[in-house]
Each structure stands twice: as structure tokens, then as C-alpha cells.
Design a protein around this motif. Structure first.
Motif, mmCIF file in Angstrom:
data_model
loop_
_atom_site.group_PDB
_atom_site.id
_atom_site.type_symbol
_atom_site.label_atom_id
_atom_site.label_comp_id
_atom_site.label_asym_id
_atom_site.label_seq_id
_atom_site.Cartn_x
_atom_site.Cartn_y
_atom_site.Cartn_z
ATOM 1 N N ALA A 1 0.842 -1.205 0.000
ATOM 2 C CA ALA A 1 0.000 0.000 0.000
ATOM 3 C C ALA A 1 0.873 1.249 0.000
ATOM 4 N N GLU A 2 1.947 1.198 0.793
ATOM 5 C CA GLU A 2 2.797 2.386 0.894
ATOM 6 C C GLU A 2 3.643 2.592 -0.352
ATOM 7 N N SER A 3 4.047 1.477 -1.000
ATOM 8 C CA SER A 3 4.871 1.686 -2.194
ATOM 9 C C SER A 3 4.005 2.125 -3.385
ATOM 10 N N ASP A 43 -1.897 6.631 14.861
ATOM 11 C CA ASP A 43 -2.264 7.418 16.047
ATOM 12 C C ASP A 43 -3.579 6.913 16.666
ATOM 13 N N PHE A 44 -3.967 5.678 16.325
ATOM 14 C CA PHE A 44 -5.230 5.088 16.790
ATOM 15 C C PHE A 44 -6.425 5.972 16.444
ATOM 16 N N GLN A 45 -6.419 6.460 15.206
ATOM 17 C CA GLN A 45 -7.545 7.244 14.709
ATOM 18 C C GLN A 45 -7.986 6.713 13.341
ATOM 19 N N THR A 46 -9.079 7.266 12.858
ATOM 20 C CA THR A 46 -9.640 6.815 11.584
ATOM 21 C C THR A 46 -9.765 8.014 10.648
ATOM 22 N N THR A 47 -9.938 7.733 9.346
ATOM 23 C CA THR A 47 -9.991 8.836 8.375
ATOM 24 C C THR A 47 -11.345 9.536 8.384
ATOM 25 N N PHE A 48 -12.332 8.880 8.989
ATOM 26 C CA PHE A 48 -13.692 9.461 9.032
ATOM 27 C C PHE A 48 -14.238 9.261 10.444
ATOM 28 N N MET A 80 -5.449 5.556 5.611
ATOM 29 C CA MET A 80 -5.953 4.843 6.797
ATOM 30 C C MET A 80 -4.804 4.395 7.704
ATOM 31 N N ILE A 81 -3.708 3.945 7.061
ATOM 32 C CA ILE A 81 -2.536 3.467 7.828
ATOM 33 C C ILE A 81 -1.928 4.621 8.636
ATOM 34 N N ASP A 82 -1.807 5.770 7.991
ATOM 35 C CA ASP A 82 -1.274 6.942 8.706
ATOM 36 C C ASP A 82 -2.119 7.242 9.943
ATOM 37 N N MET A 83 -3.440 7.244 9.759
ATOM 38 C CA MET A 83 -4.323 7.617 10.860
ATOM 39 C C MET A 83 -4.295 6.587 11.995
ATOM 40 N N ASP A 90 1.241 3.811 -2.933
ATOM 41 C CA ASP A 90 0.915 5.146 -2.414
ATOM 42 C C ASP A 90 -0.217 5.851 -3.165
ATOM 43 N N ILE A 91 -1.305 5.132 -3.345
ATOM 44 C CA ILE A 91 -2.488 5.723 -3.985
ATOM 45 C C ILE A 91 -3.332 6.355 -2.873
ATOM 46 N N ARG A 92 -3.603 7.642 -3.005
ATOM 47 C CA ARG A 92 -4.252 8.360 -1.906
ATOM 48 C C ARG A 92 -5.483 9.138 -2.343
ATOM 49 N N GLY A 93 -6.144 8.682 -3.389
ATOM 50 C CA GLY A 93 -7.236 9.477 -3.940
ATOM 51 C C GLY A 93 -8.579 9.399 -3.231
ATOM 52 N N ARG A 94 -8.716 8.490 -2.253
ATOM 53 C CA ARG A 94 -10.024 8.272 -1.599
ATOM 54 C C ARG A 94 -9.906 8.467 -0.093
ATOM 55 N N TYR A 95 -11.076 8.704 0.543
ATOM 56 C CA TYR A 95 -11.029 8.847 1.996
ATOM 57 C C TYR A 95 -10.586 7.548 2.648
ATOM 58 N N ASN A 96 -10.870 6.427 1.965
ATOM 59 C CA ASN A 96 -10.469 5.136 2.529
ATOM 60 C C ASN A 96 -9.312 4.503 1.755
ATOM 61 N N SER A 97 -8.476 5.317 1.133
ATOM 62 C CA SER A 97 -7.237 4.786 0.550
ATOM 63 C C SER A 97 -6.372 4.269 1.694
ATOM 64 N N LEU A 98 -5.826 3.072 1.516
ATOM 65 C CA LEU A 98 -5.108 2.439 2.634
ATOM 66 C C LEU A 98 -3.964 3.276 3.221
ATOM 67 N N PRO A 99 -3.109 3.909 2.380
ATOM 68 C CA PRO A 99 -2.010 4.679 2.989
ATOM 69 C C PRO A 99 -2.513 5.747 3.959
#
Ligand SMILES: *Cc1c(COP(=O)(O)O)cnc(C)c1O
Length: 356
Positions: free
Chosen positions: A211-213, A232-237, A226-229, A215-224
Motif C-alpha cells: 500500500a505504501e509503495s 495514532d489510533f484514529q480513523t480517516t472518518f 488509513m494506515i497513517d491515521m 501510495d495511492i491516496r485518492g479516496r477517503y479510505n485509501s489504505l495509505p
């Protein structure tokens, strides 16, 4: 409405402790907490810790939350498939996953196997353009399952591919070796015994790397993203906080997955033996090697299926409809952990009284 027991394989019978958990959540103000607050971070961290502990998920795997298994089909297709995915399926859910993937990545294809067939990867050749393999651990529509031994043989045969497993009607019911695949997910209204509206994702380090390589980030639920969030034990939404809280409480109260698995296997064997003594009703799946441990579809004459469904409902026992091509000729019984013995005994009495 009269109190009933639901044997529907999703949404299914929820844990009887939920009213208590919900009340606690209300009293503690959990229903109104902000998803960027310290309280949420602690709840999320605790829930992830319990998931790893109770389900035997490897420490280096990453757990995230989404809204549904359907959403996870798209998350995988958008964030993990580079050139194409290949799906092995024998029923409606596996097929739908392939179709959803195909909508996103044109080069997503699949192979159908027979309901009675024990899928083997020995003679399968897959072109290098398929960098992701999609499997369904438990096909809820027809009551078949893949064993750990089959998942292992897929892993050994295709060590360079990413393997995704739809574990919706298996996770929290079936003892699973998560090291055998990379992207697992399940919505919580099946074996977790919770209300619908949330899914759990379990990712291997290899999936995180892919997912990180990409690195597709076009959606609110793009994995990279979600992984970033989740770092910090948080979610994108704004997540389903009440379901995360109830999941935490249910897990805290649950046995180790090995014990849950053994209990379900015992119950399923009981059901199979039980129906051997009822004329006119038999398991849809004959091959015991591929039969599911969590969902039992039963076949009967169409008129009998109709009668069973009608009078069981009156008795406060909800059975699952057949699915797809078996809609008229089968009904389904969920064998999920939240069903109390009392419900099982009532359903057995019901069949003995009306059909023997
Ligand atoms: C129920 C189910 C789904 C769909 O779950 P949603 O939460 O409705 O998206 C997907 N796959 C399998 C195997 C299922 O049993």
C-alpha cells in the motif's frame, strides 16, 4: 414484537449483553466522544490490543476499521492491486468481490470452482499480471469454507503475491492463522455478534508495504491514508464509535478463539447429526471436507422450505433465506458464537414437533 432468536447468517443474533454495554456507553458519555479525543484513542488502542490477543493476530499486523465488508472489496482493489487481481470463488460473495474489483481494475478476473470441490492450488498457473489473489474463507451464501491447510498451500504456491481473504463469516468464530494471508476483513454483524455498520481489517506487514509503495491516496479510505491515521489510533472518518466500544466489551468477555472454534465445531456436528433424523431435510453441501462450520444451508422441497420458514417465524425463530440460485430450495442456519443454547434447543424442539 415477541422476543425471537435469529438464525439468520447476518445480520445475526447479537450478544445478549449488548443492552448493558450500550447503557454503560451512554452513561460514560462514549456515544458523544470526539474521534480525535484522548478517550477515543485509548478505546481504539484497547480494542486493537484485545483483537490481537483474543483472535491470535500476529503482533506485527495492523488492524483498522472500515464500514462494511463491501467497502473492503473496494479498499483492496484501489489500494493493493497493482496490475490485476485473481479471485477463486464458488458462491455469490466471492463472485461479487471479483466484480467489484473488476469495476476498479479492469484486469481483475477469477475462476469458479464447484461447491463440492476442495479447491487445490497444485495445478493452478497464474500470470505475473495478477499480483493479488482474492479468497473467501467462508462462503456465507452456500455454506462452504477453505481450511488453513488450503490457505497455506496457496501461500506456498504463490509466495510473491499478496493474498486477500474475505473472512466475514469466519473471523471471531473460526480459529485462523493470520500469517497465511495479507489482507483479511470481516464485517461485525456475523460471528462477532454485533449490529451491522462496521468492518475489521487485518493487514500483514507485506500488505502495508505494498500500500505504501503504490501510495495511492485518492479516496477517503485509501489504505495509505488509513494506515497513517491508525498509527495514532484514529480513523480517516468519524467511525462507528458505539460499535468499537461494544466490540471491545464483547472481546473482553470472550473466550480464546481456539475454545470458540471448538464449541462451534461441536454445535455444527450436532446440527448435522440432528438433521440426519429429519426426513426431507438435508445439508446442501454433501462433502464434509468443504462444509462450513459457521453457516449451514439445508435443502428441502420448495413447499417444505416455505412452510418451515412461515411456521418458524410464528414460533419466534428466524431462519435465513436461501441465497441466489438456492433461494427457493434452501434455508440457512447461522452457527455463530452469540447464539445461546436456549435458542438452539428451541429450534431443535421446533423441528422435532413439526417435522417428525
Ligand atoms: C455478509 C458478507 C459480506 C457483506 O458484508 P457487508 O457488511 O454487507 O458489506 C461480504 N462477504 C461475505 C463472505 C459475507 O458473508
Amino acid at each position: 414484537m415477541k422476543k425471537s432468536f435469529s438464525f439468520y447468517p447476518g445480520p445475526s443474533q447479537v450478544h445478549s449483553e449488548l443492552p448493558e454495554y450500550f447503557k454503560d456507553a451512554y452513561d460514560k458519555g462514549i456515544l458523544s466522544i470526539n474521534h480525535r479525543s484522548d478517550e477515543f484513542v485509548k478505546l481504539c488502542q484497547k480494542t486493537i490490543h484485545l483483537l490481537k490477543q483474543k483472535l491470535n493476530i500476529p503482533e506485527d499486523y495492523t488492524i483498522m476499521f472500515a464500514s462494511s465488508a463491501t467497502e473492503c472489496w473496494e479498499i483492496a482493489a484501489q489500494s493493493l492491486v497493482e496490475n490485476g487481481s485473481f479471485h477463486f470463488y464458488n458462491g455469490a460473495f466471492g463472485q461479487k468481490w471479483m466484480e467489484y474489483s473488476h469495476n476498479i481494475t479492469e484486469n481483475s478476473k477469477g475462476a469458479k470452482f464447484d461447491v463440492e470441490e476442495k479447491l487445490s492450488f497444485d495445478d493452478v498457473e497464474l500470470g505475473q499480471e495478477y499480483d493479488f489473489i482474492g479468497l473467501t474463507q467462508n462462503e456465507t451464501s452456500n455454506g462452504t469454507q477453505l481450511s488453513m491447510e488450503q490457505l497455506k498451500s496457496c501461500r506456498l504456491k504463490f509466495p510473491d503475491r499478496l493474498i486477500g481473504v474475505d473472512a466475514t463469516s469466519a473471523m471471531a468464530g473460526v480459529e485462523t492463522d493470520y500469517s497465511l494471508a495479507d489482507f483479511w476483513y470481516a464485517s461485525v454483524q456475523k460471528c462477532f455478534g454485533l449490529p451491522a455498520g462496521m468492518a475489521v481489517i487485518v493487514c500483514s506487514p507485506k500488505a502495508i508495504e505494498r500500500a505504501e509503495s503504490l501510495d495511492i491516496r485518492g479516496r477517503y479510505n485509501s489504505l495509505p491514508f488509513m494506515i497513517d491515521m491508525i498509527g495514532d489510533f484514529q480513523t480517516t472518518f468519524t467511525p462507528n464509535v458505539i460499535n468499537i466500544y461494544m466490540l471491545m466489551r464483547v472481546l473482553k468477555n470472550s473466550e480464546e478463539i481456539g475454545e470458540v472454534d471448538a464449541k462451534l465445531e461441536g454445535r455444527m456436528n450436532n446440527w448435522i447429526n440432528f438433521f440426519e433424523n429429519i426426513d426431507g431435510i438435508e445439508p446442501l453441501v454433501e462433502n464434509s471436507e468443504v462444509r462450513s462450520m459457521t453457516v449451514l444451508p439445508l435443502r428441502a422441497e420448495e413447499e417444505m422450505v416455505e412452510r418451515i420458514k412461515a411456521i418458524s417465524k410464528e414460533a419466534g425463530l428466524v431462519l435465513g433465506n436461501g441465497y441466489g440460485q438456492w433461494k427457493q430450495s434452501t434455508f440457512r442456519i447461522a452457527n455463530f458464537p452469540a447464539m445461546p443454547e436456549k435458542g438452539i434447543n428451541l429450534l431443535k424442539d421446533f423441528f422435532v414437533e413439526n417435522f417428525t
